[in-house]
Design a protein around this motif. Structure first.
Motif, PDB file in Angstrom:
ATOM      1  N   THR A  60     -25.536  35.806  -4.356  1.00  0.00           N
ATOM      2  CA  THR A  60     -26.676  35.146  -4.993  1.00  0.00           C
ATOM      3  C   THR A  60     -26.167  34.091  -5.970  1.00  0.00           C
ATOM      4  O   THR A  60     -25.097  34.238  -6.567  1.00  0.00           O
ATOM      5  N   ILE A  61     -26.962  33.058  -6.111  1.00  0.00           N
ATOM      6  CA  ILE A  61     -26.662  31.966  -7.036  1.00  0.00           C
ATOM      7  C   ILE A  61     -27.954  31.620  -7.760  1.00  0.00           C
ATOM      8  O   ILE A  61     -29.015  31.501  -7.136  1.00  0.00           O
ATOM      9  N   ALA A  62     -27.870  31.460  -9.074  1.00  0.00           N
ATOM     10  CA  ALA A  62     -29.033  31.021  -9.846  1.00  0.00           C
ATOM     11  C   ALA A  62     -29.244  29.534  -9.592  1.00  0.00           C
ATOM     12  O   ALA A  62     -28.291  28.750  -9.624  1.00  0.00           O
ATOM     13  N   VAL A  63     -30.486  29.152  -9.321  1.00  0.00           N
ATOM     14  CA  VAL A  63     -30.826  27.743  -9.134  1.00  0.00           C
ATOM     15  C   VAL A  63     -31.787  27.365 -10.249  1.00  0.00           C
ATOM     16  O   VAL A  63     -32.857  27.966 -10.385  1.00  0.00           O
ATOM     17  N   ARG A  64     -31.375  26.388 -11.048  1.00  0.00           N
ATOM     18  CA  ARG A  64     -32.194  25.907 -12.166  1.00  0.00           C
ATOM     19  C   ARG A  64     -32.890  24.618 -11.750  1.00  0.00           C
ATOM     20  O   ARG A  64     -32.328  23.809 -11.005  1.00  0.00           O
ATOM     21  N   PHE A  65     -34.102  24.419 -12.267  1.00  0.00           N
ATOM     22  CA  PHE A  65     -34.901  23.260 -11.898  1.00  0.00           C
ATOM     23  C   PHE A  65     -35.203  22.450 -13.144  1.00  0.00           C
ATOM     24  O   PHE A  65     -35.832  22.935 -14.085  1.00  0.00           O
ATOM     25  N   ASP A  66     -34.722  21.223 -13.148  1.00  0.00           N
ATOM     26  CA  ASP A  66     -34.863  20.314 -14.278  1.00  0.00           C
ATOM     27  C   ASP A  66     -35.852  19.218 -13.885  1.00  0.00           C
ATOM     28  O   ASP A  66     -35.780  18.685 -12.777  1.00  0.00           O
ATOM     29  N   ALA A  67     -36.771  18.876 -14.778  1.00  0.00           N
ATOM     30  CA  ALA A  67     -37.779  17.850 -14.505  1.00  0.00           C
ATOM     31  C   ALA A  67     -37.828  16.858 -15.666  1.00  0.00           C
ATOM     32  O   ALA A  67     -37.986  17.263 -16.821  1.00  0.00           O
ATOM     33  N   ASN A  68     -37.672  15.585 -15.354  1.00  0.00           N
ATOM     34  CA  ASN A  68     -37.666  14.526 -16.365  1.00  0.00           C
ATOM     35  C   ASN A  68     -38.597  13.406 -15.931  1.00  0.00           C
ATOM     36  O   ASN A  68     -38.785  13.179 -14.739  1.00  0.00           O
ATOM     37  N   VAL A  69     -39.140  12.673 -16.915  1.00  0.00           N
ATOM     38  CA  VAL A  69     -40.031  11.553 -16.631  1.00  0.00           C
ATOM     39  C   VAL A  69     -39.648  10.384 -17.522  1.00  0.00           C
ATOM     40  O   VAL A  69     -39.436  10.557 -18.721  1.00  0.00           O
ATOM     41  N   SER A  70     -39.596   9.204 -16.939  1.00  0.00           N
ATOM     42  CA  SER A  70     -39.396   7.989 -17.722  1.00  0.00           C
ATOM     43  C   SER A  70     -40.569   7.836 -18.681  1.00  0.00           C
ATOM     44  O   SER A  70     -41.725   8.009 -18.275  1.00  0.00           O
ATOM     45  N   PHE A  77     -44.381  16.357 -16.020  1.00  0.00           N
ATOM     46  CA  PHE A  77     -43.721  16.794 -14.792  1.00  0.00           C
ATOM     47  C   PHE A  77     -42.924  18.043 -15.107  1.00  0.00           C
ATOM     48  O   PHE A  77     -42.024  18.023 -15.945  1.00  0.00           O
ATOM     49  N   ASP A  78     -43.312  19.161 -14.484  1.00  0.00           N
ATOM     50  CA  ASP A  78     -42.658  20.435 -14.779  1.00  0.00           C
ATOM     51  C   ASP A  78     -42.474  21.248 -13.508  1.00  0.00           C
ATOM     52  O   ASP A  78     -43.326  21.227 -12.616  1.00  0.00           O
ATOM     53  N   ALA A  79     -41.372  21.988 -13.471  1.00  0.00           N
ATOM     54  CA  ALA A  79     -41.185  22.969 -12.404  1.00  0.00           C
ATOM     55  C   ALA A  79     -42.005  24.196 -12.768  1.00  0.00           C
ATOM     56  O   ALA A  79     -42.030  24.603 -13.937  1.00  0.00           O
ATOM     57  N   GLU A  80     -42.690  24.801 -11.793  1.00  0.00           N
ATOM     58  CA  GLU A  80     -43.477  25.998 -12.086  1.00  0.00           C
ATOM     59  C   GLU A  80     -42.574  27.184 -12.401  1.00  0.00           C
ATOM     60  O   GLU A  80     -42.994  28.118 -13.064  1.00  0.00           O
ATOM     61  N   GLN A  81     -41.343  27.145 -11.911  1.00  0.00           N
ATOM     62  CA  GLN A  81     -40.331  28.125 -12.276  1.00  0.00           C
ATOM     63  C   GLN A  81     -39.119  27.332 -12.730  1.00  0.00           C
ATOM     64  O   GLN A  81     -38.703  26.407 -12.046  1.00  0.00           O
ATOM     65  N   THR A  82     -38.541  27.672 -13.859  1.00  0.00           N
ATOM     66  CA  THR A  82     -37.383  26.924 -14.334  1.00  0.00           C
ATOM     67  C   THR A  82     -36.079  27.430 -13.723  1.00  0.00           C
ATOM     68  O   THR A  82     -35.083  26.716 -13.733  1.00  0.00           O
ATOM     69  N   GLU A  83     -36.094  28.649 -13.176  1.00  0.00           N
ATOM     70  CA  GLU A  83     -34.895  29.197 -12.552  1.00  0.00           C
ATOM     71  C   GLU A  83     -35.273  30.320 -11.596  1.00  0.00           C
ATOM     72  O   GLU A  83     -36.202  31.077 -11.863  1.00  0.00           O
ATOM     73  N   ILE A  84     -34.538  30.383 -10.477  1.00  0.00           N
ATOM     74  CA  ILE A  84     -34.687  31.507  -9.555  1.00  0.00           C
ATOM     75  C   ILE A  84     -33.290  31.991  -9.176  1.00  0.00           C
ATOM     76  O   ILE A  84     -32.306  31.278  -9.354  1.00  0.00           O
ATOM     77  N   THR A  85     -33.222  33.196  -8.672  1.00  0.00           N
ATOM     78  CA  THR A  85     -31.982  33.706  -8.101  1.00  0.00           C
ATOM     79  C   THR A  85     -32.157  33.680  -6.595  1.00  0.00           C
ATOM     80  O   THR A  85     -33.069  34.305  -6.058  1.00  0.00           O
ATOM     81  N   THR A 167     -27.898  23.358 -10.600  1.00  0.00           N
ATOM     82  CA  THR A 167     -29.067  22.720 -11.203  1.00  0.00           C
ATOM     83  C   THR A 167     -29.549  21.601 -10.297  1.00  0.00           C
ATOM     84  O   THR A 167     -28.774  20.714  -9.923  1.00  0.00           O
ATOM     85  N   LEU A 168     -30.832  21.658  -9.925  1.00  0.00           N
ATOM     86  CA  LEU A 168     -31.498  20.596  -9.184  1.00  0.00           C
ATOM     87  C   LEU A 168     -32.312  19.813 -10.202  1.00  0.00           C
ATOM     88  O   LEU A 168     -33.228  20.355 -10.817  1.00  0.00           O
ATOM     89  N   SER A 169     -31.947  18.558 -10.406  1.00  0.00           N
ATOM     90  CA  SER A 169     -32.580  17.740 -11.436  1.00  0.00           C
ATOM     91  C   SER A 169     -33.335  16.576 -10.806  1.00  0.00           C
ATOM     92  O   SER A 169     -32.783  15.846  -9.986  1.00  0.00           O
TER      93      SER A 169
END
Length: 193
Positions: A60-70, A77-85, A167-169
C-alpha cells in the motif's frame, strides 16, 4: 557557373535547409515533449492508461491530493479526500470539487504533477479533468473525478522500494482556447483586493 559560385550556392541551400528544419522542430518541440512525458512519466507527468492494472499486490502507498488555484481565477478547488491509502494495482476514484466564487463567468484549466517525480512513471491515470477547459458561472460548482492506479511494476524499481507516499498536485489557471493564461502583476493586485 563557376565552381566557387556553385559551392556558395550549395552552402546557402544547406544553411537555409538547416534554418527551416530548426524552425519546424521548434514548433514541434512542445507537443513532442508532452508526448514523451506522458509516455515515460518524465518530469512528474503521470502515465495515461485506458484500463485498470492486470494485477493487485499487497503493498500500500498513501496518495495525497493537493489542490491549488491561481488568484486570478476566483475559484475554490478542493479534493473531497486529502489522502487515501491505495493498494498497488487497485483502481481508485477520487473527486475534486470546483466552485466559481467570483461574480462573473470564468474559464479555467488544470495542470498536474506527481511527486516524487520518479513515481510518476508508475502513477497511471485512467480518467482526469486535467487539460480540459471548464467554464463555471458565478456560484456554480462541479465535481470532477480522477480515476487512477499505481502500476505494480513499481515493485521492480529499487529506487522506490521504500516509497510510502505519492502526492498528486493540481493547479487551476485561467484559460483561453485550451491554454493556461499567464497571470500579470496587475491581475494579481486586483485579485488580492
Amino acid at each position: 557557373m563557376t565552381d566557387a559560385s556553385a559551392k556558395n550556392r550549395r552552402i546557402v541551400l544547406i544553411c537555409s535547409g538547416v534554418v527551416l528544419g530548426m524552425t519546424g522542430l521548434s514548433f514541434a518541440a512542445v507537443p513532442l515533449y508532452d508526448m514523451f512525458c506522458k509516455a515515460t512519466g518524465f518530469g512528474g507527468t503521470p502515465m495515461v492508461g485506458t484500463a485498470g492494472a492486470s494485477r493487485v499486490i499487497d503493498r500500500t502507498i498513501a496518495v495525497r491530493f493537493d489542490a491549488n488555484v491561481s488568484p486570478a481565477l476566483g475559484w475554490r478547488f478542493d479534493a473531497e479526500q486529502t489522502e487515501i491509502t491505495a493498494r498497488v494495482g487497485e483502481t481508485q476514484t477520487v473527486f475534486y470539487k470546483i466552485t466559481n466564487t467570483s461574480s462573473r463567468p470564468a474559464t479555467g484549466i488544470a495542470t498536474y504533477n506527481v511527486q516524487p517525480s520518479q513515481a510518476a512513471a508508475h502513477f497511471v491515470k485512467i480518467q482526469c479533468f486535467c487539460f480540459t477547459e471548464n467554464t463555471l458561472q458565478p456560484g456554480e460548482s462541479i465535481e470532477a473525478p480522477v480515476v487512477f492506479y499505481i502500476d505494480p511494476e513499481i515493485e521492480a524499481n529499487r529506487e522506490l522500494a521504500s516509497l510510502k507516499s505519492i502526492t498528486l498536485s493540481y493547479t487551476y489557471f485561467p484559460s483561453k482556447s485550451g491554454q493556461p493564461v499567464a497571470e500579470s502583476k496587475g491581475d494579481a493586485a486586483k485579485s488580492s483586493l
